[in-house]
Write a protein that holds these residues in place. Sequence first.
Motif, PDB file in Angstrom:
ATOM      1  N   GLU A  47     -19.950  -0.661   0.556  1.00 63.88           N
ATOM      2  CA  GLU A  47     -19.973  -0.670  -0.816  1.00 63.88           C
ATOM      3  C   GLU A  47     -18.391  -1.032  -1.338  1.00 63.88           C
ATOM      4  N   GLU A  48     -17.381  -0.118  -0.861  1.00 63.68           N
ATOM      5  CA  GLU A  48     -16.028  -0.426  -1.151  1.00 63.68           C
ATOM      6  C   GLU A  48     -15.442  -1.704  -0.959  1.00 63.68           C
ATOM      7  N   ASN A  84     -10.050  -3.051 -10.017  1.00 59.10           N
ATOM      8  CA  ASN A  84      -9.883  -2.346  -8.744  1.00 59.10           C
ATOM      9  C   ASN A  84     -10.072  -0.792  -8.997  1.00 59.10           C
ATOM     10  N   ARG A  85      -9.224  -0.347 -10.002  1.00 60.08           N
ATOM     11  CA  ARG A  85      -9.220   1.136 -10.416  1.00 60.08           C
ATOM     12  C   ARG A  85     -11.004   1.563 -10.731  1.00 60.08           C
ATOM     13  N   PHE A 124     -12.288   1.254  -6.212  1.00 59.89           N
ATOM     14  CA  PHE A 124     -12.002   2.389  -5.737  1.00 59.89           C
ATOM     15  C   PHE A 124     -12.402   3.670  -6.456  1.00 59.89           C
ATOM     16  N   LYS A 125     -12.845   3.264  -7.658  1.00 63.38           N
ATOM     17  CA  LYS A 125     -13.308   4.201  -8.471  1.00 63.38           C
ATOM     18  C   LYS A 125     -12.383   5.611  -8.633  1.00 63.38           C
ATOM     19  N   SER A 126     -11.204   5.258  -9.142  1.00 63.09           N
ATOM     20  CA  SER A 126     -10.276   6.238  -9.081  1.00 63.09           C
ATOM     21  C   SER A 126     -10.459   6.975 -10.329  1.00 63.09           C
ATOM     22  N   PHE A 178      -4.719   3.862  -4.430  1.00 60.01           N
ATOM     23  CA  PHE A 178      -5.626   4.653  -4.774  1.00 60.01           C
ATOM     24  C   PHE A 178      -6.193   5.553  -3.911  1.00 60.01           C
ATOM     25  N   THR A 179      -5.331   6.595  -3.726  1.00 59.78           N
ATOM     26  CA  THR A 179      -5.706   7.663  -2.674  1.00 59.78           C
ATOM     27  C   THR A 179      -6.106   8.808  -3.129  1.00 59.78           C
TER      28      THR A 179
END
Length: 145
Positions: A16-17, A71-72, A76-78, A140-141
């Motif tokens: 998915e990512e 992206n957020r 990366f679903k941050s 995005f960690t």
Amino acid sequence: MDDMWKSMVKLYRNYEEIINYLIAGGLTTIVSLAAYYTCVLTFLDPADPLKLQMANVISWVLAVAFAYGINRSFVFKSKSENRFMEAVRFVGARVTTLLMDMAVMYVFVTLLGGSDKIGKLFSQVVVLVGNYLFSKLFVFTGKKK
């Protein structure tokens, strides 16, 4: 047909990512290329090295603004609570890949005399891979949604 659909859903869930990143990267590339080509086809002459890089920077700024949001949220679903530092890291990573982009364009167009259109397409591949690695490893960690 039902088994094929289930296989596709499973494949998507497993990757998915990466799949979402490729979609987001493709959309970001479209934003970048549209901005670049608009610049060089209307008011900036790519034969002039300074104007070539100006078009590159304009396309970069518009693409980064678009890319951070997509992206957020989508890739990366941050859920990082410190959006400011996340955005600073994102922009820092993108500055790094902008320098890579500019180096590719300088070598391909200015030094080797290649087509700026082909050089831009090639540099986008380099940038796409670099952006994913930097985003995954340094930006995005934090927590995920």
